[in-house]
Structures are given as C-alpha cells and as structure tokens.
Design a protein around this motif. Structure first.
Motif, mmCIF file in Angstrom:
data_model
loop_
_atom_site.group_PDB
_atom_site.id
_atom_site.type_symbol
_atom_site.label_atom_id
_atom_site.label_comp_id
_atom_site.label_asym_id
_atom_site.label_seq_id
_atom_site.Cartn_x
_atom_site.Cartn_y
_atom_site.Cartn_z
ATOM 1 N N ALA A 14 44.693 -12.940 -99.321
ATOM 2 C CA ALA A 14 46.129 -13.587 -99.190
ATOM 3 C C ALA A 14 46.905 -12.848 -97.943
ATOM 4 C CB ALA A 14 46.966 -13.325 -100.428
ATOM 5 N N TYR A 15 46.609 -13.551 -96.842
ATOM 6 C CA TYR A 15 47.224 -12.801 -95.496
ATOM 7 C C TYR A 15 47.893 -14.026 -94.738
ATOM 8 C CZ TYR A 15 43.753 -15.778 -92.576
ATOM 9 O OH TYR A 15 43.281 -16.781 -91.921
ATOM 10 N N THR A 16 48.736 -13.286 -93.817
ATOM 11 C CA THR A 16 49.702 -14.300 -93.085
ATOM 12 C C THR A 16 49.090 -14.394 -91.527
ATOM 13 O OG1 THR A 16 51.787 -13.671 -94.163
ATOM 14 C CG2 THR A 16 52.099 -14.560 -91.955
ATOM 15 N N ASN A 17 48.983 -15.756 -91.344
ATOM 16 C CA ASN A 17 48.368 -15.837 -90.041
ATOM 17 C C ASN A 17 49.443 -16.183 -88.885
ATOM 18 O OD1 ASN A 17 46.326 -16.746 -88.153
ATOM 19 N ND2 ASN A 17 46.451 -18.854 -88.415
ATOM 20 N N ASP A 18 50.167 -15.258 -88.338
ATOM 21 C CA ASP A 18 51.254 -15.217 -87.549
ATOM 22 C C ASP A 18 50.808 -15.533 -85.999
ATOM 23 O OD1 ASP A 18 53.752 -14.945 -86.401
ATOM 24 O OD2 ASP A 18 53.048 -13.011 -85.719
ATOM 25 N N ILE A 19 51.086 -17.027 -85.782
ATOM 26 C CA ILE A 19 50.683 -17.632 -84.734
ATOM 27 C C ILE A 19 51.852 -17.171 -83.573
ATOM 28 C CG2 ILE A 19 50.466 -19.806 -83.426
ATOM 29 C CD1 ILE A 19 48.428 -19.244 -85.364
ATOM 30 N N ILE A 20 51.372 -16.522 -82.427
ATOM 31 C CA ILE A 20 52.468 -16.178 -81.190
ATOM 32 C C ILE A 20 52.259 -17.331 -80.355
ATOM 33 C CG2 ILE A 20 52.810 -14.689 -79.507
ATOM 34 C CD1 ILE A 20 51.114 -12.676 -81.284
ATOM 35 N N PRO A 21 53.283 -18.016 -80.340
ATOM 36 C CA PRO A 21 53.430 -19.137 -79.016
ATOM 37 C C PRO A 21 53.191 -18.473 -77.614
ATOM 38 C CG PRO A 21 55.417 -19.232 -80.427
ATOM 39 C CD PRO A 21 54.631 -17.950 -80.858
ATOM 40 N N PHE A 22 52.493 -19.205 -76.761
ATOM 41 C CA PHE A 22 52.159 -18.717 -75.463
ATOM 42 C C PHE A 22 53.439 -18.304 -74.758
ATOM 43 C CE2 PHE A 22 47.832 -20.585 -76.041
ATOM 44 C CZ PHE A 22 47.228 -19.456 -75.854
ATOM 45 N N GLU A 23 54.200 -19.294 -74.919
ATOM 46 C CA GLU A 23 55.618 -19.212 -74.119
ATOM 47 C C GLU A 23 56.356 -17.585 -74.539
ATOM 48 O OE1 GLU A 23 56.457 -22.209 -76.877
ATOM 49 O OE2 GLU A 23 54.840 -21.711 -75.767
ATOM 50 N N ASP A 24 56.114 -17.276 -75.608
ATOM 51 C CA ASP A 24 56.740 -16.185 -76.315
ATOM 52 C C ASP A 24 55.869 -14.760 -76.143
ATOM 53 O OD1 ASP A 24 58.704 -17.774 -77.118
ATOM 54 O OD2 ASP A 24 57.986 -17.768 -79.344
ATOM 55 N N TRP A 25 54.717 -14.915 -75.407
ATOM 56 C CA TRP A 25 53.719 -13.863 -75.316
ATOM 57 C C TRP A 25 54.365 -12.690 -74.434
ATOM 58 C CZ3 TRP A 25 51.199 -10.208 -77.283
ATOM 59 C CH2 TRP A 25 50.224 -9.561 -76.531
ATOM 60 N N GLY A 26 55.263 -12.939 -73.435
ATOM 61 C CA GLY A 26 55.600 -11.874 -72.464
ATOM 62 C C GLY A 26 56.769 -10.996 -73.140
ATOM 63 N N ALA A 27 57.399 -11.569 -74.138
ATOM 64 C CA ALA A 27 58.558 -10.860 -74.902
ATOM 65 C C ALA A 27 57.857 -10.025 -75.898
ATOM 66 C CB ALA A 27 59.728 -11.777 -75.292
ATOM 67 N N THR A 28 57.006 -10.703 -76.804
ATOM 68 C CA THR A 28 56.462 -10.267 -77.817
ATOM 69 C C THR A 28 55.608 -8.876 -77.367
ATOM 70 O OG1 THR A 28 56.137 -12.315 -78.975
ATOM 71 C CG2 THR A 28 54.524 -10.525 -79.762
ATOM 72 N N LYS A 29 54.975 -9.244 -76.267
ATOM 73 C CA LYS A 29 54.107 -8.152 -75.716
ATOM 74 C C LYS A 29 55.012 -6.848 -75.266
ATOM 75 C CE LYS A 29 50.957 -7.019 -71.803
ATOM 76 N NZ LYS A 29 50.251 -7.774 -70.470
ATOM 77 N N ALA A 30 55.853 -7.123 -74.642
ATOM 78 C CA ALA A 30 56.846 -6.256 -74.013
ATOM 79 C C ALA A 30 57.468 -5.056 -75.378
ATOM 80 C CB ALA A 30 58.038 -6.595 -73.263
ATOM 81 N N ARG A 31 57.700 -6.008 -76.446
ATOM 82 C CA ARG A 31 58.281 -5.292 -77.603
ATOM 83 C C ARG A 31 57.194 -4.528 -78.101
ATOM 84 N NH1 ARG A 31 60.793 -10.304 -78.356
ATOM 85 N NH2 ARG A 31 59.159 -10.869 -80.242
ATOM 86 N N GLY A 32 56.004 -5.089 -78.339
ATOM 87 C CA GLY A 32 54.829 -4.220 -79.005
ATOM 88 C C GLY A 32 54.499 -3.250 -78.317
ATOM 89 N N VAL A 33 54.427 -3.151 -77.081
ATOM 90 C CA VAL A 33 54.185 -2.113 -76.123
ATOM 91 C C VAL A 33 55.038 -0.961 -76.210
ATOM 92 C CG1 VAL A 33 53.783 -1.319 -73.757
ATOM 93 C CG2 VAL A 33 52.672 -3.584 -74.540
ATOM 94 N N GLU A 34 56.280 -1.195 -76.359
ATOM 95 C CA GLU A 34 57.456 -0.343 -76.363
ATOM 96 C C GLU A 34 57.370 0.251 -77.698
ATOM 97 O OE1 GLU A 34 62.266 0.003 -75.841
ATOM 98 O OE2 GLU A 34 61.050 -1.777 -75.577
ATOM 99 N N ALA A 35 57.114 -0.395 -78.867
ATOM 100 C CA ALA A 35 57.047 0.086 -80.135
ATOM 101 C C ALA A 35 55.704 0.797 -80.429
ATOM 102 C CB ALA A 35 57.412 -1.315 -81.165
ATOM 103 N N GLY A 36 54.660 0.810 -79.525
ATOM 104 C CA GLY A 36 53.636 1.492 -79.856
ATOM 105 C C GLY A 36 52.456 0.632 -80.705
#
Length: 226
Positions: free
Chosen positions: A28-50
């Motif tokens: 039982a898992y969550t399949n979290d879909i990242i919209p391509f248009e949101d990837w830049g912001a998601t990537k920046a947050r993820g890199v900063e958070a480690g």
C-alpha cells in the motif's frame, strides 16, 4: 513497506520497475506524480533539503528514509520484501549482477529513445544488436537472458524465487515490445518468462489499467517516444 511514497513523473521511465515490484507485492504505497512543470521547484527544494542529493528521481520516501537512484531503491525494496533470493550473499550478488546487466541494456534502449530519437535507422541497428549472438560486444541481450533462464531453471531469473531483477527486466521488455513487437519471437524461454510475469494477478491487474486510471502507464519516456 506499506506507507511508502514513490515520487516520479507521469511516465513509466525509471519509476516503473519500482512500481511493478510494489504492485506485485501488494504494498500500500502512494504514487506521487510530479508534473513536469513543477519539477524545477521540486528539484530545488529537494536538493536544498538533502532529499535529492543527485537532483534526480525516482525518489522513495519510507520510514524517514529519503532514497534516490532506481537500482538503489530496488535493492532497498528487495531487502524489505525478501526479493533477494534466499537472502544469502551469493543470491544477493547474483541479483545485483542481473540488475547491472539489465541496466546496461536499458542504457542502450534510452540512447535509442533520447539520442537517436527512435529513428528508423537507429531502431534497425538496435534490433540487430539486441538479437545478436551471445558474447557480441554491446549486444546479444536476448541471448544473455535466455541463457540465464536456461541455466537457472525455474520460473524466474534466479530460478524458483522472484526477485527485483525480474521486475526491472519486465519493465524494460514491456517498453521495448512497444517499438519491437516481435522482439521475443526467437527467444522461447524469455517469451515464456514474460508471459508468466504478466499473468501474475497483481501485475495483470496493474498492467491492464487504462490511461484514465493510470495515466503514467500511457507515456513511456519523457520525450513521449516509445
């Protein structure tokens, strides 16, 4: 592994081997879909958070662990779900070896898709290389995995027990059959293995989902080719 979250794009790509393993094992898992248009912001947050040390997905969140790299995630899944054969160092090493061999094949396929843009000339060359005899440099993948199945016997790559390598190979072959539908015609053991894998109840249900129920299944690669 219930409660895990897999973060990836709305495509099959490198998220699909992980999805296949989790689906087949009834997680039982969550399949979290990242919209391509949101990837830049998601990537920046993820890199900063480690959470995204290499700035890439797939990305698995589970029990406080943030893990990236497809094969690292598959190996973690293997350890958590008993998908490393009998658990011995020998079986684990063989599964790792198969994963690495599958990854070599995947690199060639992705080169066809992204570098060569699935051109007719490149597709013909790829098909010839994949079907080449065992031992052919840079090719012969069908013969390689046919030989592995013959040597080990049983229903799966390692023999009697399914492993994460089976899910990785299934995802790759499923993608390639879309562009080379007759690819397995001269590989009877691999063809039978493919049918057995697809017939597993959880996989059969998941792989039959339509584009409305599973939109990520409808698009294989990030450039929409394949």
């Amino acid at each position: 592994m219930d409660g895990a979250t897999l973060h990836y794009f709305r495509i099959r790509g490198k998220g699909e081997p992980i999805r296949l393993a989790l689906e087949d094992q009834g997680v039982a898992y969550t399949n979290d879909i990242i919209p391509f248009e949101d990837w830049g912001a998601t990537k920046a947050r993820g890199v900063e958070a480690g959470n995204l040390p290499f700035g890439q997905v797939p990305w698995l969140s589970h029990d406080g662990l943030e893990l990236v790299q497809m094969n690292a995630i598959l190996r973690y899944v293997a350890r958590r779900l008993d998908l490393y054969g009998d658990g011995s160092p020998v079986d684990a090493a063989k599964v790792d070896m198969y994963l690495d061999g599958i990854e070599d094949w995947r690199v060639n396929y992705l080169r066809l898709i992204y570098r060569d843009q699935l051109s007719d000339t490149a597709k013909t060359g790829f098909a010839e290389a994949v079907a080449a005899p065992l031992g052919t440099r840079g090719g012969g993948q069908l013969a390689q995995f046919e030989a592995i199945l013959r040597a080990n016997g049983g229903d799966f790559l390692l023999g009697a027990r399914i492993t994460v390598a089976d899910y990785s190979l299934l995802a790759l072959i499923d993608d390639q059959l879309r562009v080379l539908p007759e690819m397995l015609a001269a590989s009877p053991l691999l063809s039978a293995w493919n049918e057995r894998m697809r017939a597993r109840p959880n996989l059969a249900r998941y792989m039959a989902l339509d584009a409305e129920a599973a939109p990520w299944r409808a698009v294989v690669n990030g450039n929409s080719l394949g």
